[in-house]
Design an enzyme around this catalytic site. Structure first.
Site, short mmCIF file in Angstrom:
data_model
loop_
_atom_site.label_atom_id
_atom_site.label_comp_id
_atom_site.label_asym_id
_atom_site.label_seq_id
_atom_site.Cartn_x
_atom_site.Cartn_y
_atom_site.Cartn_z
N GLU A 49 -29.67 -12.66 -9.94
CA GLU A 49 -30.49 -13.13 -8.82
C GLU A 49 -29.90 -12.59 -7.52
O GLU A 49 -28.71 -12.77 -7.27
CB GLU A 49 -30.55 -14.66 -8.81
CG GLU A 49 -31.04 -15.29 -7.52
CD GLU A 49 -32.45 -14.87 -7.11
OE1 GLU A 49 -33.36 -14.91 -7.95
OE2 GLU A 49 -32.63 -14.48 -5.93
N ARG B 137 -40.77 -28.33 -4.63
CA ARG B 137 -40.21 -27.14 -5.30
C ARG B 137 -38.70 -27.19 -5.48
O ARG B 137 -38.20 -26.86 -6.56
CB ARG B 137 -40.61 -25.87 -4.54
CG ARG B 137 -42.03 -25.45 -4.82
CD ARG B 137 -42.41 -24.24 -3.98
NE ARG B 137 -43.80 -23.90 -4.17
CZ ARG B 137 -44.24 -22.84 -4.84
NH1 ARG B 137 -43.39 -21.99 -5.37
NH2 ARG B 137 -45.53 -22.61 -4.97
N TYR C 260 -51.22 -33.16 -1.21
CA TYR C 260 -50.82 -34.10 -2.26
C TYR C 260 -49.38 -34.54 -1.99
O TYR C 260 -48.63 -33.88 -1.27
CB TYR C 260 -50.95 -33.47 -3.66
CG TYR C 260 -50.32 -32.11 -3.84
CD1 TYR C 260 -48.97 -31.97 -4.14
CD2 TYR C 260 -51.07 -30.94 -3.70
CE1 TYR C 260 -48.40 -30.72 -4.32
CE2 TYR C 260 -50.50 -29.68 -3.87
CZ TYR C 260 -49.17 -29.58 -4.18
OH TYR C 260 -48.60 -28.34 -4.34
N ASP D 85 -44.88 -13.65 -11.42
CA ASP D 85 -45.54 -12.92 -10.32
C ASP D 85 -45.28 -11.42 -10.37
O ASP D 85 -46.06 -10.64 -9.83
CB ASP D 85 -45.06 -13.46 -8.97
CG ASP D 85 -45.84 -14.70 -8.54
OD1 ASP D 85 -46.62 -15.24 -9.35
OD2 ASP D 85 -45.66 -15.14 -7.38
C1 LIG Z 1 -49.44 -21.12 -1.05
C2 LIG Z 1 -49.08 -21.06 -2.51
C3 LIG Z 1 -49.26 -22.19 -3.30
C4 LIG Z 1 -48.98 -22.13 -4.67
N1 LIG Z 1 -49.18 -23.24 -5.44
C5 LIG Z 1 -48.96 -23.19 -6.79
C6 LIG Z 1 -49.17 -24.33 -7.62
O1 LIG Z 1 -49.54 -25.41 -7.14
N2 LIG Z 1 -48.96 -24.21 -8.97
C7 LIG Z 1 -48.53 -23.04 -9.55
O2 LIG Z 1 -48.35 -22.98 -10.77
N3 LIG Z 1 -48.29 -21.94 -8.77
C8 LIG Z 1 -48.49 -21.98 -7.42
N4 LIG Z 1 -48.23 -20.89 -6.62
C9 LIG Z 1 -47.70 -19.67 -7.27
C10 LIG Z 1 -46.21 -19.79 -7.58
O3 LIG Z 1 -45.49 -20.17 -6.42
C11 LIG Z 1 -45.67 -18.47 -8.09
O4 LIG Z 1 -46.56 -17.93 -9.05
C12 LIG Z 1 -44.30 -18.64 -8.75
O5 LIG Z 1 -43.39 -19.24 -7.87
C13 LIG Z 1 -43.79 -17.30 -9.23
O6 LIG Z 1 -42.52 -17.48 -9.84
P1 LIG Z 1 -41.68 -16.22 -10.31
O7 LIG Z 1 -40.45 -16.78 -10.94
O8 LIG Z 1 -42.52 -15.28 -11.10
O9 LIG Z 1 -41.31 -15.44 -8.96
P2 LIG Z 1 -40.47 -15.90 -7.70
O10 LIG Z 1 -40.50 -17.36 -7.51
O11 LIG Z 1 -40.92 -15.05 -6.58
O12 LIG Z 1 -38.96 -15.53 -8.06
C14 LIG Z 1 -38.51 -14.20 -8.06
C15 LIG Z 1 -36.99 -14.22 -7.91
O13 LIG Z 1 -36.49 -12.90 -8.10
C16 LIG Z 1 -35.50 -12.64 -7.13
N5 LIG Z 1 -35.44 -11.18 -6.96
C17 LIG Z 1 -36.39 -10.38 -6.40
N6 LIG Z 1 -36.01 -9.10 -6.46
C18 LIG Z 1 -34.80 -9.08 -7.06
C19 LIG Z 1 -33.89 -8.03 -7.40
N7 LIG Z 1 -34.17 -6.75 -7.15
N8 LIG Z 1 -32.72 -8.36 -8.02
C20 LIG Z 1 -32.43 -9.67 -8.32
N9 LIG Z 1 -33.25 -10.70 -7.99
C21 LIG Z 1 -34.43 -10.40 -7.39
C22 LIG Z 1 -35.98 -13.38 -5.91
O14 LIG Z 1 -34.93 -13.62 -4.98
C23 LIG Z 1 -36.54 -14.66 -6.52
O15 LIG Z 1 -35.55 -15.66 -6.63
C24 LIG Z 1 -48.50 -20.92 -5.25
C25 LIG Z 1 -48.29 -19.80 -4.44
C26 LIG Z 1 -48.59 -19.87 -3.08
C27 LIG Z 1 -48.37 -18.63 -2.23
#
Ligand SMILES: Cc1cc2nc3c(=O)[nH]c(=O)nc-3n(C[C@H](O)[C@H](O)[C@H](O)COP(=O)(O)OP(=O)(O)OC[C@H]3O[C@@H](n4cnc5c(N)ncnc54)[C@H](O)[C@@H]3O)c2cc1C
Length: 388
Positions: A26, A100, A206, A284
């Site tokens: 990370e 969160r 909420y 994502d």
């Molecule tokens: C306004 C809003 C509301 C939302 N509400 C909801 C909801 O109610 N319910 C729901 O299910 N989803 C919701 N989402 C979507 C949700 O927040 C995301 O889909 C989710 O957090 C994605 O998680 P992730 O682990 O894939 O990515 P992320 O949470 O983006 O984590 C990626 C991690 O990788 C790390 N990283 C990046 N590049 C590197 C690198 N090169 N080397 C090492 N580490 C790296 C980052 O620092 C980060 O910690 C919402 C999104 C938004 C914008």
């Protein structure tokens, strides 16, 4: 594993429980999630429960009684869906509203020791005959049989595998904030989810953090704001101006906040592929979506469960074929959720007029059907059981 967001952490827990030796790199020096809310539906909570996290989640989550879509000005209920005990009984797992940082804390506490490597940014990934070579920003390298890119919307792993991409600005921006509930006591708002739908904008709120905070997300036209970052601040006066004419409840919630963060919402077309050899994407990084079905993190959790199930007991030589199976299994569903989220960008934001009236009539008709006619397909899915 690259990235310790909700997706990467869940995958690390699931893979470690499946007997794999996991390392999570990370880039951030400490685990962090912006202080905001998140909704987790039964398709995600059933997976977290199987990982043994039910008690820890129940301690910090709010169980909303229902969710409602309401009209922006007079507050008329357009559509309503029971949550609480009803959804839990129907789908065998709860619907949660969470702060969160609380969710991240539950996940981090469940990680085995020595798995998480903070402050380690991955800069490149190369596939070799004997596995994958992960290059880190400090010049060091790590070898693995498989590399999972859980590095979020601006994924380095995705760019490494498939080249840079050009996201499309959705036209919308989201103001987000948290309000101590005592400031809203006079509104006497029940524990449920609300989305107030108006022309070009909608407002979601909420309770989170044991119902001590009211979380809001105010989606409206983005103007020239293009910053896609949780840390960017917005101005409450701007948010309030965007929701002029909305129901007093909406305006009072915005007014009661001390600060707001602002996030430009980008859309990305579904990727043609997620995997190449021993490297794949999840969360994502694989399927970024607009937040209009509240499913981005839920889909990342489904990815995590699928990967752990497939990679359990697998010989290293089988990894490329198993990642291809993961992609074949997960991509149609994640794409469907991406598209459903995109459709809601239009449906939620219709200007008052014939199309909005037709939409409201559809919502009214849905209310007469079974309670989960609209969203049951999201909630009933069991990512592990569904693997062919
Ligand atoms: C306004 C809003 C509301 C939302 N509400 C909801 C909801 O109610 N319910 C729901 O299910 N989803 C919701 N989402 C979507 C949700 O927040 C995301 O889909 C989710 O957090 C994605 O998680 P992730 O682990 O894939 O990515 P992320 O949470 O983006 O984590 C990626 C991690 O990788 C790390 N990283 C990046 N590049 C590197 C690198 N090169 N080397 C090492 N580490 C790296 C980052 O620092 C980060 O910690 C919402 C999104 C938004 C914008």
């Amino acid at each position: 594993m690259i990235g310790a967001g909700i997706g990467g952490l869940t995958a690390a827990i699931a893979l470690a429980r499946a007997g794999l030796r996991v390392r999570v790199f990370e880039q951030a020096p400490a685990l962090r999630e912006v202080g905001a809310g998140i909704q987790l539906a039964p398709n995600a909570t059933r997976i977290l429960h199987r990982l043994g996290l039910a008690d820890a989640l129940a301690r910090v989550a709010v169980k909303p009684a229902r969710s409602e879509l309401r009209r922006w000005d007079d507050g008329r209920v357009l559509w309503s869906q029971p949550l609480g005990a009803v959804i839990e009984e129907r789908f065998g797992a709860p619907y949660y509203h969470l702060y969160r940082p609380d969710l991240l804390g539950v996940l981090a506490d469940a990680l085995p020791d020595g798995v998480l490597h903070l402050g380690r940014r991955v800069t490149a990934i190369t596939e070799r005959d004997d596995g994958v070579l992960v290059r880190l920003g400090d010049g060091s390298t790590a070898r693995a049989d498989v590399a999972l890119g859980a590095d979020g919307i601006h994924s380095t792993v995705r760019a490494t595998l498939f080249g840079p991409e050009s996201p499309r600005f959705s036209g919308s921006t989201a103001y987000r904030g948290l309000v101590p509930v005592e400031r809203l006591a006079h509104l006497d708002l029940p524990r449920q989810g609300y989305a107030w739908l108006g022309p070009d904008r909608h407002f979601v709120h909420y309770y989170v953090a044991g119902a001590r905070l009211m979380n809001f997300v105010a989606v409206c036209p983005g103007g020239d704001w293009r910053i896609e970052s949780w840390s960017a601040r917005g101005r409450l006066a701007d948010a309030l101006a965007e929701f002029a004419g909305f129901h007093p409840t909406v305006r009072e919630i915005i007014r009661a906040a001390d600060e707001t963060h602002r996030w430009a919402l980008y859309d990305r077309a579904p990727l043609p592929r997620w995997s190449a050899g021993r490297v794949t994407l999840m969360g994502d990084a694989a399927h970024p979506m607009l937040p209009f079905l509240a499913q981005g993190a839920c889909q990342a959790i489904e990815d995590a469960a699928t990967l752990a199930r497939l990679l359990r007991d697998a010989p290293a030589a089988a990894v490329p074929e198993l990642l291809a199976r993961y992609e074949t299994h997960r991509k149609p569903r994640a794409t469907q959720v991406q598209q459903g989220s995109l459709e809601n960008a239009t449906t939620y934001h219709l200007p008052d007029g014939p199309a909005q009236e037709a939409r409201d009539a559809r919502y009214a008709a849905l209310a007469l059907e079974a309670p989960y006619a609209a969203r049951g397909w999201l909630f009933e899915h069991d990512a592990e059981a569904a693997i062919p």
